[in-house]
Design a protein around this motif. Structure first.
Motif, mmCIF file in Angstrom:
data_model
loop_
_atom_site.group_PDB
_atom_site.id
_atom_site.type_symbol
_atom_site.label_atom_id
_atom_site.label_comp_id
_atom_site.label_asym_id
_atom_site.label_seq_id
_atom_site.Cartn_x
_atom_site.Cartn_y
_atom_site.Cartn_z
ATOM 1 N N ARG A 105 0.834 -1.208 0.000
ATOM 2 C CA ARG A 105 0.000 0.000 0.000
ATOM 3 C C ARG A 105 0.870 1.260 0.000
ATOM 4 N N PHE A 106 1.973 1.229 0.761
ATOM 5 C CA PHE A 106 2.862 2.390 0.801
ATOM 6 C C PHE A 106 3.493 2.634 -0.575
ATOM 7 N N GLU A 107 3.899 1.536 -1.211
ATOM 8 C CA GLU A 107 4.493 1.683 -2.531
ATOM 9 C C GLU A 107 3.470 2.230 -3.526
ATOM 10 N N ARG A 108 2.227 1.760 -3.389
ATOM 11 C CA ARG A 108 1.187 2.237 -4.290
ATOM 12 C C ARG A 108 0.914 3.726 -4.064
ATOM 13 N N GLN A 109 0.957 4.165 -2.793
ATOM 14 C CA GLN A 109 0.727 5.583 -2.517
ATOM 15 C C GLN A 109 1.814 6.431 -3.166
ATOM 16 N N LYS A 110 3.032 5.916 -3.152
ATOM 17 C CA LYS A 110 4.102 6.641 -3.829
ATOM 18 C C LYS A 110 3.795 6.796 -5.312
ATOM 19 N N SER A 111 3.213 5.739 -5.898
ATOM 20 C CA SER A 111 2.866 5.837 -7.321
ATOM 21 C C SER A 111 1.742 6.838 -7.550
ATOM 22 N N LEU A 112 0.829 7.007 -6.557
ATOM 23 C CA LEU A 112 -0.230 8.006 -6.689
ATOM 24 C C LEU A 112 0.348 9.414 -6.658
ATOM 25 N N TYR A 113 1.377 9.635 -5.828
ATOM 26 C CA TYR A 113 2.054 10.939 -5.846
ATOM 27 C C TYR A 113 2.681 11.185 -7.227
ATOM 28 N N ASP A 114 3.278 10.145 -7.794
ATOM 29 C CA ASP A 114 3.853 10.277 -9.133
ATOM 30 C C ASP A 114 2.764 10.632 -10.145
ATOM 31 N N LEU A 115 1.575 10.037 -9.976
ATOM 32 C CA LEU A 115 0.469 10.291 -10.900
ATOM 33 C C LEU A 115 0.005 11.744 -10.831
ATOM 34 N N THR A 116 -0.220 12.274 -9.624
ATOM 35 C CA THR A 116 -0.686 13.661 -9.518
ATOM 36 C C THR A 116 0.372 14.639 -10.009
ATOM 37 N N GLU A 117 1.648 14.311 -9.808
ATOM 38 C CA GLU A 117 2.722 15.169 -10.324
ATOM 39 C C GLU A 117 2.719 15.148 -11.857
ATOM 40 N N ALA A 118 2.522 13.969 -12.429
ATOM 41 C CA ALA A 118 2.478 13.873 -13.893
ATOM 42 C C ALA A 118 1.278 14.639 -14.449
ATOM 43 N N ALA A 119 0.148 14.562 -13.764
ATOM 44 C CA ALA A 119 -1.034 15.310 -14.202
ATOM 45 C C ALA A 119 -0.766 16.809 -14.148
ATOM 46 N N CYS A 120 -0.086 17.268 -13.109
ATOM 47 C CA CYS A 120 0.244 18.694 -12.986
ATOM 48 C C CYS A 120 1.099 19.139 -14.163
ATOM 49 N N ARG A 121 2.085 18.336 -14.526
ATOM 50 C CA ARG A 121 2.936 18.682 -15.672
ATOM 51 C C ARG A 121 2.129 18.711 -16.977
ATOM 52 N N PHE A 122 1.175 17.777 -17.096
ATOM 53 C CA PHE A 122 0.321 17.770 -18.288
ATOM 54 C C PHE A 122 -0.483 19.067 -18.373
ATOM 55 N N PHE A 123 -1.097 19.480 -17.276
ATOM 56 C CA PHE A 123 -1.891 20.715 -17.279
ATOM 57 C C PHE A 123 -1.015 21.932 -17.605
ATOM 58 N N GLU A 124 0.207 21.957 -17.061
ATOM 59 C CA GLU A 124 1.121 23.063 -17.359
ATOM 60 C C GLU A 124 1.433 23.114 -18.860
ATOM 61 N N SER A 125 1.677 21.952 -19.435
ATOM 62 C CA SER A 125 2.018 21.923 -20.862
ATOM 63 C C SER A 125 0.843 22.367 -21.724
ATOM 64 N N GLN A 126 -0.379 22.018 -21.310
ATOM 65 C CA GLN A 126 -1.556 22.398 -22.079
ATOM 66 C C GLN A 126 -1.812 23.903 -22.019
ATOM 67 N N LEU A 127 -1.466 24.533 -20.905
ATOM 68 C CA LEU A 127 -1.636 25.976 -20.804
ATOM 69 C C LEU A 127 -0.720 26.691 -21.798
ATOM 70 N N ALA A 128 0.482 26.159 -21.986
ATOM 71 C CA ALA A 128 1.442 26.783 -22.906
ATOM 72 C C ALA A 128 1.162 26.429 -24.357
ATOM 73 N N ALA A 129 0.337 25.393 -24.613
ATOM 74 C CA ALA A 129 0.058 24.926 -25.973
ATOM 75 C C ALA A 129 -1.115 25.699 -26.578
ATOM 76 N N PRO A 130 -1.377 25.514 -27.878
ATOM 77 C CA PRO A 130 -2.501 26.229 -28.523
ATOM 78 C C PRO A 130 -3.841 26.063 -27.817
ATOM 79 N N PRO A 131 -4.215 24.870 -27.277
ATOM 80 C CA PRO A 131 -5.524 24.773 -26.611
ATOM 81 C C PRO A 131 -5.665 25.695 -25.403
ATOM 82 N N GLY A 132 -4.540 26.154 -24.854
ATOM 83 C CA GLY A 132 -4.603 26.981 -23.657
ATOM 84 C C GLY A 132 -4.669 28.469 -23.921
ATOM 85 N N ALA A 133 -4.917 28.872 -25.159
ATOM 86 C CA ALA A 133 -4.892 30.301 -25.503
ATOM 87 C C ALA A 133 -5.919 31.087 -24.705
#
Length: 604
Positions: A105-133
């Motif tokens: 369970r602890f290892e899985r929670q670490k993977s959930l932190y990785d997931l939310t961090e990856a989602a944050c990076r995705f949202f940042e990239s979309q803001l800088a891309a054409p869809p985020g105008a």
């Protein structure tokens, strides 16, 4: 197996470092920190500091540095796990057992932190891309430049319901985990999950260590709520976290005032203008857990509210929630913005100076409560002033810490006396034997018995409940004082709670209608036990046919006598405590109680 990070975070949050160190090293307060002689090397002048806000100790002489766990391992010669177990016992926590399931369970929670961090990076990239105008245009219109956007890691969730899911799946993340942390929703009809955030500006929410746990999001256009937040998940509990907490912790340790605003844009505007320790609750009113979290970084944060009626009501609700939690040196101040302004709009219109003036004008929590009650009661009449005093006494009694409670009681009393000064009329009479003056006001002999003077505590509470049932128009004023107190038995307590529920829902009920509702709700037996002649014979004010002015004067006298009896009991307990332990706290408590008894006696 290493302990889970979330357990160690919880452990550190529940203990106070200065208390742990202070049991082994003599510490003295020095501004926001504590100082003492270093226990790890010999020194004559103190170079050892302990900071509860920063969460670590440091010696400028030998370089010793660490948290509560490392202090115990070094000072008490304990192993890491022994130190953790000792601190957990003090904090009321159980150390997780190292089972294979928990490890997974602890290892899985670490993977959930990785997931939310990856989602944050995705949202940042979309803001800088054409869809985020459109999102970039919105943020620019709110005065945010590229540096501010990058600092707060703002992003954009595209309208495409599958774009984020596909991007995260390509990185190896599982759809089930996206659903669990609130990034995606699964339709009930079994179709593929879809993105929870769509066509929204994204505000990442981090924990105290700066890890991304969840997101807030503002709709750009179309249907739907203006703001939404991630649902609660294994990583995120909305009522326990504050937006901007990680940055505010550091800023508070550097001397910045902690300001609690309403929303994400308010926090960004405040921080961008130099108010680095700004935070905000996540779409809800301030909770008890968030108040405790605030007190870990600042003992007296500033709560910022709109200056209109709604804002003032919100301030009173916040003060009401903080009241039972108050303890020495821990409270809040309340700042009211100009009507029609929020921190973001005020700063844009008047700059940081306008906001600084609002913060500097913040008032103590006690004054917010007093001003509210003064506006509720009719202060042009003696009855209204008496109602104000009773309401303030009821508020003070809700404070759990007895020392703070007594000082609040004194503060409220002094403000009432300052608002309505009075002097005892000089006695007029003749000189009697021995030169003593005999007053014409009262004949010699024993003083007449006051109404309610013989009402013992439980019976007095029953009388007050009977007054409310027979005279529902007194509900709001009586339940200011009666509501927090327990009735003598479960049946009467249930009856009291039913009265609150019914009269809150239907405030215009008369006494027969109220009793009918109570009977239908299953409280007939408790009513029959309460409304009896024995009660009426000892408390005329409770009778159904007593005139309302006599009802009000009667119940207030009964309450005053009951409250005085409680204070006298507290004074006996305080005397015993002082006999057992001579301390400044016990002495201050006894003095405060004696002063209250003397003042109550002067008012007789």
């Amino acid at each position: 197996m290493p302990l889970p990070p979330n357990f160690l975070d919880e452990l550190r949050s529940r203990i106070t470092l200065s208390e742990v160190v202070g049991r082994r090293v003599r510490l003295v307060r020095s501004n926001r920190e504590w100082k003492g002689l270093c226990p790890f090397h010999k020194e004559k002048s103190p170079s050892f500091t302990v900071s509860d806000q920063k969460g670590f100790y440091h010696c400028f002489g030998c370089g010793a540095h660490g948290d509560a766990i490392s202090f115990l391992t070094r000072h008490d010669n304990l192993s890491f796990i022994e130190a953790v177990e000792q601190l957990a016992s003090q904090a009321g926590l159980e150390v997780p057992k190292a089972t294979p399931d928990e490890h997974a369970r602890f290892e899985r929670q670490k993977s959930l932190y990785d997931l939310t961090e990856a989602a944050c990076r995705f949202f940042e990239s979309q803001l800088a891309a054409p869809p985020g105008a459109a999102a970039r245009s919105y943020l620019a219109g709110r005065g945010l430049d590229e540096g501010t956007i990058a600092r707060f890691r703002l992003g954009f969730a595209p309208a495409d319901a599958q774009a984020m899911i596909a991007a995260l799946r390509r990185q190896g993340f599982d759809e089930a985990d996206m659903v669990e942390v609130g990034l995606a929703r699964r339709p009930e009809d079994g179709r593929a999950p879809y993105a929870f955030f769509r066509n929204r500006v994204i505000f990442p929410v981090t924990d105290r260590r700066g890890r991304v746990l969840a997101f807030g999001a503002r709709l750009l256009d179309g249907d739907g709520p203006k703001y939404v937040n991630s649902p609660d998940s294994p990583l995120f509990q909305k009522g326990r976290l504050l937006y901007g907490l990680a940055r505010a912790r550091l800023a508070a340790s550097q001397g910045h005032a902690v300001i609690v605003a309403e929303g994400y844009m308010d926090v960004i505007a405040l921080v961008s203008s130099g108010f680095e320790a700004a935070v905000a609750p996540l779409g809800t009113a301030l909770t008890e857990a968030q108040i405790e979290e605030l007190w870990k970084i600042a003992p007296v944060p500033v709560l910022c509210f709109d200056g209109d009626d709604a804002g003032r009501r919100a301030a009173v609700r916040a003060a009401d929630r903080i009241l039972p939690l108050l303890r020495p040196d821990h409270s809040a101040r309340v700042a009211f913005l100009p009507q029609g302004e929020d921190p973001d709009s005020l700063i844009r219109a008047g700059g940081a100076g306008a906001m600084r003036a609002v913060v500097e004008a913040a008032v103590p929590l006690a004054d917010v409560l007093f001003d509210h009650q003064a506006g509720v009661h009719d202060l042009s009449t003696p009855e209204g002033r008496a109602g104000l005093k009773a309401a303030l006494d009821g508020l003070a009694r809700r404070i759990g810490d007895r020392t703070v409670q007594e000082f609040y009681r004194r503060h409220f009393r002094e403000k009432v006396e300052a608002a309505f000064p009075w002097r005892r009329a000089p006695q007029v009479g003749r000189l009697g034997r021995g030169g003593r003056r005999e007053s014409f006001d009262r004949a010699p002999g024993p003083r007449p018995r006051r109404p309610g003077a013989l009402l013992e505590g439980p019976f007095a509470l029953q009388v007050l409940l009977a007054v409310v049932i027979n005279h529902p128009e007194t509900f709001e004023e009586i339940f200011e004082v009666l509501g927090p107190l327990p009735m003598p038995d479960r049946g009467l307590e249930g009856l009291k709670q039913a009265v609150v529920t019914i009269l809150t829902r239907e405030s215009g009920l008369d006494s027969p209608a109220l009793r009918r509702h109570l009977s239908e709700a299953g409280h007939r037996e408790a009513l029959d036990r309460l409304l009896i002649e024995r009660l009426y014979s000892r408390a005329q004010c409770a009778r159904p046919d007593t005139p309302l002015d006599h009802v009000r004067s009667g119940w207030r006298e009964i309450w005053r006598q009951y409250d005085l009896g409680r204070v006298q009991q507290d004074m006996k307990a305080a005397t015993r405590a002082l006999e057992q332990e001579t301390s400044e706290a016990n002495l201050a408590r006894l003095k405060a109680l004696r002063l209250q008894v003397e003042r109550d006696g002067e008012e007789d």
